[in-house]
Write a protein that holds these residues in place. Structure first.
Motif, PDB file in Angstrom:
ATOM      1  N   LYS A   2       0.840  -1.189   0.000  1.00 27.22           N
ATOM      2  CA  LYS A   2       0.000   0.000   0.000  1.00 27.22           C
ATOM      3  C   LYS A   2       0.877   1.242   0.000  1.00 27.22           C
ATOM      4  O   LYS A   2       1.911   1.284   0.668  1.00 27.22           O
ATOM      5  CB  LYS A   2      -0.917   0.000   1.219  1.00 27.22           C
ATOM      6  CG  LYS A   2      -1.931  -1.123   1.176  1.00 27.22           C
ATOM      7  CD  LYS A   2      -2.870  -1.056   2.347  1.00 27.22           C
ATOM      8  CE  LYS A   2      -3.849  -2.230   2.241  1.00 27.22           C
ATOM      9  NZ  LYS A   2      -4.901  -2.142   3.237  1.00 27.22           N
ATOM     10  N   PHE A   3       0.445   2.233  -0.772  1.00 32.39           N
ATOM     11  CA  PHE A   3       1.182   3.483  -0.898  1.00 32.39           C
ATOM     12  C   PHE A   3       0.236   4.660  -0.708  1.00 32.39           C
ATOM     13  O   PHE A   3      -0.981   4.545  -0.893  1.00 32.39           O
ATOM     14  CB  PHE A   3       1.823   3.590  -2.290  1.00 32.39           C
ATOM     15  CG  PHE A   3       2.864   2.552  -2.553  1.00 32.39           C
ATOM     16  CD1 PHE A   3       4.184   2.766  -2.205  1.00 32.39           C
ATOM     17  CD2 PHE A   3       2.524   1.344  -3.150  1.00 32.39           C
ATOM     18  CE1 PHE A   3       5.150   1.806  -2.451  1.00 32.39           C
ATOM     19  CE2 PHE A   3       3.476   0.372  -3.403  1.00 32.39           C
ATOM     20  CZ  PHE A   3       4.796   0.609  -3.047  1.00 32.39           C
ATOM     21  N   ILE A   4       0.830   5.799  -0.383  1.00 32.35           N
ATOM     22  CA  ILE A   4       0.102   7.061  -0.312  1.00 32.35           C
ATOM     23  C   ILE A   4       0.823   8.049  -1.217  1.00 32.35           C
ATOM     24  O   ILE A   4       2.044   8.195  -1.139  1.00 32.35           O
ATOM     25  CB  ILE A   4       0.045   7.611   1.126  1.00 32.35           C
ATOM     26  CG1 ILE A   4      -0.719   6.637   2.027  1.00 32.35           C
ATOM     27  CG2 ILE A   4      -0.596   9.001   1.153  1.00 32.35           C
ATOM     28  CD1 ILE A   4      -0.703   7.014   3.495  1.00 32.35           C
ATOM     29  N   GLU A   6       0.888  12.037  -2.255  1.00 31.21           N
ATOM     30  CA  GLU A   6       0.508  13.407  -1.915  1.00 31.21           C
ATOM     31  C   GLU A   6       0.812  14.252  -3.150  1.00 31.21           C
ATOM     32  O   GLU A   6       1.975  14.429  -3.511  1.00 31.21           O
ATOM     33  CB  GLU A   6       1.299  13.922  -0.707  1.00 31.21           C
ATOM     34  CG  GLU A   6       1.114  13.101   0.551  1.00 31.21           C
ATOM     35  CD  GLU A   6      -0.232  13.311   1.221  1.00 31.21           C
ATOM     36  OE1 GLU A   6      -0.921  14.298   0.902  1.00 31.21           O
ATOM     37  OE2 GLU A   6      -0.591  12.481   2.069  1.00 31.21           O
ATOM     38  N   THR A  45      -4.719  13.639  -2.039  1.00 32.16           N
ATOM     39  CA  THR A  45      -4.097  12.478  -1.406  1.00 32.16           C
ATOM     40  C   THR A  45      -4.735  11.221  -1.995  1.00 32.16           C
ATOM     41  O   THR A  45      -5.959  11.075  -1.974  1.00 32.16           O
ATOM     42  CB  THR A  45      -4.302  12.501   0.121  1.00 32.16           C
ATOM     43  OG1 THR A  45      -3.756  13.706   0.638  1.00 32.16           O
ATOM     44  CG2 THR A  45      -3.638  11.311   0.779  1.00 32.16           C
ATOM     45  N   HIS A  47      -4.656   6.940  -1.936  1.00 28.09           N
ATOM     46  CA  HIS A  47      -4.224   5.682  -1.325  1.00 28.09           C
ATOM     47  C   HIS A  47      -4.334   4.634  -2.429  1.00 28.09           C
ATOM     48  O   HIS A  47      -5.377   4.513  -3.069  1.00 28.09           O
ATOM     49  CB  HIS A  47      -5.126   5.312  -0.152  1.00 28.09           C
ATOM     50  CG  HIS A  47      -5.029   6.285   0.983  1.00 28.09           C
ATOM     51  ND1 HIS A  47      -4.371   5.988   2.156  1.00 28.09           N
ATOM     52  CD2 HIS A  47      -5.483   7.546   1.125  1.00 28.09           C
ATOM     53  CE1 HIS A  47      -4.433   7.018   2.959  1.00 28.09           C
ATOM     54  NE2 HIS A  47      -5.107   7.994   2.356  1.00 28.09           N
ATOM     55  N   GLU A  49      -2.786   0.629  -4.098  1.00 35.23           N
ATOM     56  CA  GLU A  49      -2.068  -0.630  -3.933  1.00 35.23           C
ATOM     57  C   GLU A  49      -1.317  -0.926  -5.216  1.00 35.23           C
ATOM     58  O   GLU A  49      -1.835  -0.718  -6.313  1.00 35.23           O
ATOM     59  CB  GLU A  49      -3.036  -1.768  -3.607  1.00 35.23           C
ATOM     60  CG  GLU A  49      -3.664  -1.610  -2.238  1.00 35.23           C
ATOM     61  CD  GLU A  49      -4.372  -2.872  -1.763  1.00 35.23           C
ATOM     62  OE1 GLU A  49      -4.000  -3.973  -2.211  1.00 35.23           O
ATOM     63  OE2 GLU A  49      -5.268  -2.722  -0.932  1.00 35.23           O
ATOM     64  N   HIS A  81       4.944   7.488  -0.981  1.00 33.73           N
ATOM     65  CA  HIS A  81       5.626   6.750   0.082  1.00 33.73           C
ATOM     66  C   HIS A  81       4.765   5.576   0.526  1.00 33.73           C
ATOM     67  O   HIS A  81       3.548   5.582   0.337  1.00 33.73           O
ATOM     68  CB  HIS A  81       5.977   7.667   1.264  1.00 33.73           C
ATOM     69  CG  HIS A  81       4.823   8.472   1.762  1.00 33.73           C
ATOM     70  ND1 HIS A  81       3.955   8.017   2.716  1.00 33.73           N
ATOM     71  CD2 HIS A  81       4.402   9.715   1.436  1.00 33.73           C
ATOM     72  CE1 HIS A  81       3.039   8.948   2.947  1.00 33.73           C
ATOM     73  NE2 HIS A  81       3.280   9.987   2.195  1.00 33.73           N
ATOM     74  N   ALA A  83       2.489   3.243   2.720  1.00 32.04           N
ATOM     75  CA  ALA A  83       1.504   3.523   3.776  1.00 32.04           C
ATOM     76  C   ALA A  83       1.886   2.724   5.000  1.00 32.04           C
ATOM     77  O   ALA A  83       2.449   1.636   4.932  1.00 32.04           O
ATOM     78  CB  ALA A  83       0.112   3.134   3.305  1.00 32.04           C
ATOM     79  N   GLY A  84       1.560   3.288   6.133  1.00 29.22           N
ATOM     80  CA  GLY A  84       1.728   2.517   7.343  1.00 29.22           C
ATOM     81  C   GLY A  84       2.784   3.009   8.200  1.00 29.22           C
ATOM     82  O   GLY A  84       3.249   2.801   9.175  1.00 29.22           O
TER      83      GLY A  84
END
Length: 84
Positions: A2-4, A6, A45, A47, A49, A81, A83-84
């Motif tokens: 998982k990634f985020i 921005e 933003t 989110h 995968e 980056h 996630a988590g």
């Protein structure tokens, strides 16, 4: 994985930014003359995968180019980056 992402989408620097000019005038009306410029854009933003950072980068690039930014009048920058 998982990634985020921005993402910032802004008007091209060469173009007039009417929203930014209106905000700048508002600052002057509030006697905040020390603020000399304002540009208004969007912050997004996401989110997502993906199997790898490279795959996530490709997805974010495609989203920006095809939907989130109009390249005629806007540019975009992003940070990606885990996630988590």
């Amino acid at each position: 994985m998982k990634f985020i992402a921005e993402i910032d989408v802004m008007p091209l620097r060469e173009l007039l930014d009417p929203q930014g000019k209106a905000v700048l005038q508002g600052f002057k009306n509030l006697h905040l003359e020390q603020i000399t410029d304002a540009r208004i854009g969007k912050h997004i933003t996401l989110h997502l995968e993906a199997d790898s950072i490279e795959s996530a980068t490709e997805q974010v690039e495609l989203a920006c180019k095809k939907l989130l930014a109009n390249p005629v009048i806007e540019y975009y920058e992003y940070q990606l980056h885990p996630a988590g």
